[in-house]
Design a protein around this motif. Structure first.
Motif, mmCIF file in Angstrom:
data_model
loop_
_atom_site.group_PDB
_atom_site.id
_atom_site.type_symbol
_atom_site.label_atom_id
_atom_site.label_comp_id
_atom_site.label_asym_id
_atom_site.label_seq_id
_atom_site.Cartn_x
_atom_site.Cartn_y
_atom_site.Cartn_z
ATOM 1 N N PRO A 155 43.834 29.286 39.612
ATOM 2 C CA PRO A 155 42.446 29.159 40.071
ATOM 3 C C PRO A 155 42.205 27.998 41.022
ATOM 4 C CG PRO A 155 42.661 28.521 37.760
ATOM 5 C CD PRO A 155 43.962 29.143 38.155
ATOM 6 N N HIS A 156 41.462 28.288 42.064
ATOM 7 C CA HIS A 156 40.916 27.228 42.913
ATOM 8 C C HIS A 156 39.774 26.566 42.145
ATOM 9 C CE1 HIS A 156 39.179 25.131 46.345
ATOM 10 N NE2 HIS A 156 38.010 25.613 45.970
ATOM 11 N N LYS A 193 33.923 40.210 30.239
ATOM 12 C CA LYS A 193 33.186 40.497 31.471
ATOM 13 C C LYS A 193 31.941 41.328 31.186
ATOM 14 C CE LYS A 193 35.104 41.518 35.354
ATOM 15 N NZ LYS A 193 35.920 42.205 36.398
ATOM 16 N N PHE A 222 37.271 36.761 37.852
ATOM 17 C CA PHE A 222 35.940 36.166 38.011
ATOM 18 C C PHE A 222 35.845 35.450 39.366
ATOM 19 C CE2 PHE A 222 36.957 36.548 33.556
ATOM 20 C CZ PHE A 222 35.805 37.095 33.008
ATOM 21 N N PRO A 223 35.926 36.206 40.454
ATOM 22 C CA PRO A 223 35.993 35.581 41.783
ATOM 23 C C PRO A 223 34.719 34.847 42.187
ATOM 24 C CG PRO A 223 35.704 37.958 41.976
ATOM 25 C CD PRO A 223 35.982 37.677 40.532
ATOM 26 N N ASN A 224 33.598 35.148 41.565
ATOM 27 C CA ASN A 224 32.330 34.545 41.979
ATOM 28 C C ASN A 224 31.904 33.364 41.115
ATOM 29 O OD1 ASN A 224 31.983 36.469 44.083
ATOM 30 N ND2 ASN A 224 31.260 37.961 42.573
ATOM 31 N N THR A 239 34.155 27.045 39.413
ATOM 32 C CA THR A 239 35.214 26.639 38.491
ATOM 33 C C THR A 239 35.271 25.124 38.325
ATOM 34 O OG1 THR A 239 36.755 26.699 40.347
ATOM 35 C CG2 THR A 239 36.636 28.659 38.937
ATOM 36 N N ILE A 253 46.315 34.795 39.808
ATOM 37 C CA ILE A 253 46.139 33.639 40.683
ATOM 38 C C ILE A 253 46.090 32.356 39.862
ATOM 39 C CG2 ILE A 253 44.868 34.936 42.444
ATOM 40 C CD1 ILE A 253 42.276 33.548 41.328
ATOM 41 N N TYR A 286 42.852 42.970 38.557
ATOM 42 C CA TYR A 286 42.487 41.761 39.296
ATOM 43 C C TYR A 286 43.771 41.010 39.607
ATOM 44 C CZ TYR A 286 42.765 40.184 34.442
ATOM 45 O OH TYR A 286 43.176 39.963 33.153
ATOM 46 N N ASP A 297 36.382 24.251 42.005
ATOM 47 C CA ASP A 297 35.235 23.800 42.800
ATOM 48 C C ASP A 297 34.752 22.415 42.396
ATOM 49 O OD1 ASP A 297 34.915 26.326 44.269
ATOM 50 O OD2 ASP A 297 34.341 27.147 42.316
ATOM 51 N N GLY A 314 41.662 35.579 38.057
ATOM 52 C CA GLY A 314 41.349 36.485 39.153
ATOM 53 C C GLY A 314 40.249 37.472 38.857
#
Length: 265
Positions: free
Chosen positions: A118-119, A46, A76-78, A81, A116, A113, A121, A74
């Protein structure tokens, strides 16, 4: 630690299983694979991203859904993906998350963090699908065999092959589906033949920009798969070839069982 660096590519290596996370830096984008493992290692990745991001857009490619490869999703929410359609449609997502929780509980690890799945995109649905990521073109190839949702990425014009858990110099093939794995290795041979591949980044082990070494790893994978199918793997040779074989013996046994079961079908 940083394992490999050139003008476009920085590869971070975890102390665990020599797991890698690649950061490809272009004029307008940062493309990251599978950020992992330990909190301080994720923090290092990061910090590097923060130091070079400027006006670039951040993308994260998940090469497959093994828990060690999504463990820091989690953090890197921005990010935008990318993963395969099979990754998105994975049925047992909760089992993968539970593996992360069990790992962290076993070693008393706290993360700043959320854990999760990942969702995604940008979903890769077709073999050979290309996506323009700012100023570079990424070509994606389905790579089942290790897992059903594996994904190769070729970043052009730099000739970077992001291979996930294939073509390692520290691991022989870890097989979920023998026939699919063999087809994937044959596919990567085709990719190498048709694309100008300059650098190979495996999910575990050493990044290489030596074309003879890349071909050697393909040949070693094919030899292992063929010998496994014929039940004639020489474990003495495996010990010479893979320095951590003592810790991998159980995986070789699992591979043998996988092949036996596939032959019964």
């Amino acid at each position: 630690m940083r394992q490999f660096e050139n003008e476009q590519l920085t590869v971070f290596q975890s102390v665990l299983y020599q797991t890698t996370s690649a950061v490809v830096k272009t004029k307008d984008a940062l493309i990251v694979t599978d950020p992992n493992w330990l909190p301080n290692e994720v923090a290092e990745i990061k910090a590097y991203i923060d130091s070079v991001i400027e006006d670039r857009k951040l993308y994260i490619i998940y090469t497959h859904s093994d828990y060690d490869h999504i463990i820091a999703a989690g953090a890197f929410p921005n990010a935008t993906t990318i993963a395969s359609e099979a990754f998105v449609n994975k049925i047992n997502k909760e089992e993968v998350l539970e593996q992360i929780r069990q790992f962290d509980a076993q070693y008393y690890i706290e993360r700043d963090y959320p854990v999760i799945y990942p969702h995604i995109d940008i979903v890769i649905k077709e073999d050979g699908q290309t996506v323009e990521l700012q100023d570079v073109t990424c070509s994606f190839y389905q790579s089942p065999g290790h897992t059903a949702d594996g994904l190769f990425t070729v970043v052009e014009p730099y000739g970077i092959l992001l291979a996930g858990d294939y073509l390692s110099n520290v691991e022989f093939p870890f097989i979920e589906d023998y026939e699919a794995y063999l087809a994937t290795i044959q596919k990567v041979q085709t990719i190498i033949s048709h694309k100008k591949i300059e650098v190979l980044v495996p999910g575990h082990g050493t990044t290489t920009n030596n074309k003879n070494e890349i071909q050697k790893r393909i040949d070693e994978s094919i030899l292992y798969l063929n010998n496994l199918s014929a039940d004639c793997v020489d474990e003495t040779e495996l010990q010479k070839l893979y320095p951590f074989y003592k810790g991998l013996k159980d995986m070789h046994k699992l591979n043998k069982e996988t092949v036996k079961n596939s032959h019964r079908i």
